[in-house]
Scaffold this motif. Sequence first.
Motif, PDB file in Angstrom:
ATOM      1  N   ASP A  58       0.819  -1.217   0.000  1.00 17.22           N
ATOM      2  CA  ASP A  58       0.000   0.000   0.000  1.00 17.22           C
ATOM      3  C   ASP A  58       0.857   1.273   0.000  1.00 17.22           C
ATOM      4  N   GLU A  59       1.976   1.232  -0.739  1.00 19.79           N
ATOM      5  CA  GLU A  59       2.828   2.413  -0.877  1.00 19.79           C
ATOM      6  C   GLU A  59       2.266   3.283  -2.002  1.00 19.79           C
ATOM      7  N   LEU A  60       1.637   4.401  -1.648  1.00 23.15           N
ATOM      8  CA  LEU A  60       0.889   5.202  -2.626  1.00 23.15           C
ATOM      9  C   LEU A  60       1.577   6.508  -3.000  1.00 23.15           C
ATOM     10  N   ASN A  61       2.783   6.752  -2.476  1.00 23.55           N
ATOM     11  CA  ASN A  61       3.430   8.056  -2.679  1.00 23.55           C
ATOM     12  C   ASN A  61       4.558   8.033  -3.701  1.00 23.55           C
ATOM     13  N   PHE A  62       4.766   6.884  -4.354  1.00 27.29           N
ATOM     14  CA  PHE A  62       5.896   6.804  -5.277  1.00 27.29           C
ATOM     15  C   PHE A  62       5.508   6.179  -6.616  1.00 27.29           C
ATOM     16  N   GLY A  63       4.362   6.596  -7.145  1.00 26.45           N
ATOM     17  CA  GLY A  63       4.031   6.221  -8.509  1.00 26.45           C
ATOM     18  C   GLY A  63       5.037   6.830  -9.474  1.00 26.45           C
ATOM     19  N   ILE A  64       5.093   6.291 -10.689  1.00 27.62           N
ATOM     20  CA  ILE A  64       6.127   6.681 -11.652  1.00 27.62           C
ATOM     21  C   ILE A  64       5.552   7.574 -12.745  1.00 27.62           C
ATOM     22  N   CYS A  65       6.261   8.654 -13.000  1.00 30.21           N
ATOM     23  CA  CYS A  65       6.025   9.477 -14.198  1.00 30.21           C
ATOM     24  C   CYS A  65       7.129   9.128 -15.191  1.00 30.21           C
ATOM     25  N   GLY A  66       6.760   8.506 -16.293  1.00 33.58           N
ATOM     26  CA  GLY A  66       7.740   8.132 -17.305  1.00 33.58           C
ATOM     27  C   GLY A  66       8.011   9.279 -18.262  1.00 33.58           C
ATOM     28  N   ILE A  67       9.295   9.503 -18.552  1.00 27.59           N
ATOM     29  CA  ILE A  67       9.689  10.570 -19.473  1.00 27.59           C
ATOM     30  C   ILE A  67      10.676  10.005 -20.489  1.00 27.59           C
ATOM     31  N   ASP A  68      10.330  10.130 -21.766  1.00 36.01           N
ATOM     32  CA  ASP A  68      11.232   9.706 -22.837  1.00 36.01           C
ATOM     33  C   ASP A  68      11.769  10.930 -23.552  1.00 36.01           C
ATOM     34  N   LEU A  69      13.056  10.866 -23.938  1.00 39.13           N
ATOM     35  CA  LEU A  69      13.727  12.036 -24.487  1.00 39.13           C
ATOM     36  C   LEU A  69      14.254  11.853 -25.906  1.00 39.13           C
ATOM     37  N   LEU A  70      14.197  10.631 -26.427  1.00 40.12           N
ATOM     38  CA  LEU A  70      14.763  10.374 -27.749  1.00 40.12           C
ATOM     39  C   LEU A  70      13.683  10.340 -28.816  1.00 40.12           C
ATOM     40  N   GLU A  71      14.050  10.741 -30.032  1.00 40.48           N
ATOM     41  CA  GLU A  71      13.104  10.666 -31.151  1.00 40.48           C
ATOM     42  C   GLU A  71      12.612   9.237 -31.335  1.00 40.48           C
ATOM     43  N   SER A  72      13.487   8.268 -31.088  1.00 39.91           N
ATOM     44  CA  SER A  72      13.130   6.858 -31.278  1.00 39.91           C
ATOM     45  C   SER A  72      12.171   6.346 -30.206  1.00 39.91           C
ATOM     46  N   ASP A  73      11.895   7.151 -29.188  1.00 39.19           N
ATOM     47  CA  ASP A  73      11.012   6.726 -28.099  1.00 39.19           C
ATOM     48  C   ASP A  73       9.534   7.040 -28.355  1.00 39.19           C
ATOM     49  N   ARG A  74       9.228   7.640 -29.488  1.00 44.89           N
ATOM     50  CA  ARG A  74       7.847   8.055 -29.736  1.00 44.89           C
ATOM     51  C   ARG A  74       6.885   6.864 -29.692  1.00 44.89           C
ATOM     52  N   LYS A  75       7.330   5.730 -30.205  1.00 41.78           N
ATOM     53  CA  LYS A  75       6.436   4.566 -30.259  1.00 41.78           C
ATOM     54  C   LYS A  75       6.004   4.134 -28.856  1.00 41.78           C
ATOM     55  N   ILE A  76       6.950   3.980 -27.939  1.00 43.86           N
ATOM     56  CA  ILE A  76       6.588   3.508 -26.603  1.00 43.86           C
ATOM     57  C   ILE A  76       5.756   4.563 -25.880  1.00 43.86           C
ATOM     58  N   TYR A  77       6.033   5.830 -26.119  1.00 43.84           N
ATOM     59  CA  TYR A  77       5.229   6.903 -25.513  1.00 43.84           C
ATOM     60  C   TYR A  77       3.777   6.810 -25.978  1.00 43.84           C
ATOM     61  N   ASN A  78       3.579   6.646 -27.274  1.00 45.49           N
ATOM     62  CA  ASN A  78       2.210   6.555 -27.810  1.00 45.49           C
ATOM     63  C   ASN A  78       1.476   5.328 -27.284  1.00 45.49           C
ATOM     64  N   ILE A  79       2.205   4.221 -27.167  1.00 44.59           N
ATOM     65  CA  ILE A  79       1.587   2.990 -26.668  1.00 44.59           C
ATOM     66  C   ILE A  79       1.176   3.152 -25.209  1.00 44.59           C
ATOM     67  N   LEU A  80       2.047   3.723 -24.402  1.00 47.45           N
ATOM     68  CA  LEU A  80       1.704   3.913 -22.989  1.00 47.45           C
ATOM     69  C   LEU A  80       0.508   4.850 -22.830  1.00 47.45           C
ATOM     70  N   LYS A  81       0.416   5.855 -23.678  1.00 51.79           N
ATOM     71  CA  LYS A  81      -0.772   6.723 -23.643  1.00 51.79           C
ATOM     72  C   LYS A  81      -2.024   5.919 -23.981  1.00 51.79           C
ATOM     73  N   ASP A  82      -1.940   5.098 -25.038  1.00 48.96           N
ATOM     74  CA  ASP A  82      -3.090   4.288 -25.452  1.00 48.96           C
ATOM     75  C   ASP A  82      -3.521   3.318 -24.361  1.00 48.96           C
ATOM     76  N   GLN A  83      -2.556   2.781 -23.628  1.00 48.56           N
ATOM     77  CA  GLN A  83      -2.817   1.712 -22.660  1.00 48.56           C
ATOM     78  C   GLN A  83      -2.877   2.218 -21.216  1.00 48.56           C
ATOM     79  N   ASP A  84      -2.980   3.519 -21.042  1.00 48.64           N
ATOM     80  CA  ASP A  84      -3.055   4.110 -19.698  1.00 48.64           C
ATOM     81  C   ASP A  84      -1.854   3.731 -18.833  1.00 48.64           C
TER      82      ASP A  84
END
Length: 496
Positions: A58-84
């Motif tokens: 029940d540790e609720l204070n350390f959820g993760i905010c993912g940040i991608d910085l490379l042009e090649s990371d667009r795919k995983i960013y879009n997928i994570l948005k689609d999949q919440d």
Amino acid sequence: MSNLLYLNTENTHSLSKDILKPKIDRDKIKTGIAHIGLSNFHRAHQAYYIHELIEKHDELNFGICGIDLLESDRKIYNILKDQDGLYTLVIKNADGTQEYKIIASIIEYFYGPENPLAAIERLARPDIKIISLTIAEDGYHLNETTGEFNLTHPKVKEDTISKFNPKTVFGYLTQAFMLRKHRGLPGCTILSCDNIKANGATIKKSFYTYVEKTEPSLLPWLKKNTSFPNSMVDRITTVTTTKDIELLKETYNIHDQWPVVCEPFSKWIIEDDFIAGRPDWDKVGIEFVQDIEPYENTKLRILNAGHSILGILGTLNGYKYVHEVANDEHFIFFLESFIKTEVNPNFQNIDQHNLKAYTKEVIERFKNTHINDSLSRICKESSSKIPIFVFPTLKDQITNHQSIEYGTFVIAAWCKYYDGIDDFGHSFDIQDSLSNQLIRTAALSHQNPQLFLEKNAFFKDLVTHDLFQERFKYYLSKLRSTPIKECLVLMNKKML
């Protein structure tokens, strides 16, 4: 597959009972960690541990905010948005059984190239207590000769021109901490999770060097308001294949666009130096120590070096996967001999029985036939790996006037690797930021083997060591005239 379920929050309640669904109320989770680089490894390792901590404790204070910085990371960013932010972790056991677990610890995601100011602003918010990173060895922009931060790297130069549209992780961090300073906010911990020696100390030194060059007024504040613990991370995580995606569809009617495949083994050891607090990770098996060096050295010189050695030697023999090489007695005997003869003698303060047990465990992990870890992945960017994983053992052995036969054989095989052709005449792709230089110097070595050593700056003082030069030339000549497996047979019999 008319009833195919796309993975997202709404559909989790309809998933098969054979899938471990998240028992988490995500609306209650607060973000406490920003992670840069949403790699497969991060999602199999750090995000997995946070999920376990939320779900089981029940540790609720350390959820993760993912940040991608490379042009090649667009795919995983879009997928994570689609999949919440949800994805399936597929754990493949050595006996062929598999475990499927939906991971739900990534609750926010930003994509730097799309909106760099938004990513900088998120990193600057005071709820972020830890900024962790998996940016791979080349993301640190270290000079190949000195090992120091490379201020002349093209991306670093770009950052100095366009501070608010940075191309490096250091540019994002600098602007985020500038905001924290100006707003009177606290700093936080920067936690490297990459396979580089003294990863915390390395990023600290690189970051301070970058700041001193670009925003020198920030440096005194940084020194008081940040911490950089060293860490050791360990879990074999492979490239996700179309087959992995299709199997989820066929077996469980789940459409997960990017599941993550890994082994059951996982370890994380961290120096306990967190300036703004940390999760109670010890509740889920993470170890906290005062000094990471002995754990780190053991892992880098046995597991990481072992991976690279099997990758290079196996590729020359035409193998495609780690488990193929690890289940070939000639290759594994060579690796065991290298570890026993040249690696372990340098661990004076570690019980040799424990080292033997660790080596056995590592090799059993390599032999897992269900992981399908490709040698191309292992060999990718080997110019950043071999100097970290193999050179220290060679240098210690030279200093102690002990055997360097196995380590030198590996370096000779590495040179031949850049010929780009295996012993059966088949070509293979070389993925390395220094590939042009290494391929050219390997070609030159056909006439003069010394040129491969002299024209690649990372060899440093190894170039001047007579015995190393002599044995390198000898083994390279043998490898270019005799198939590698025959060389290994002779090596293992001490006849080469």
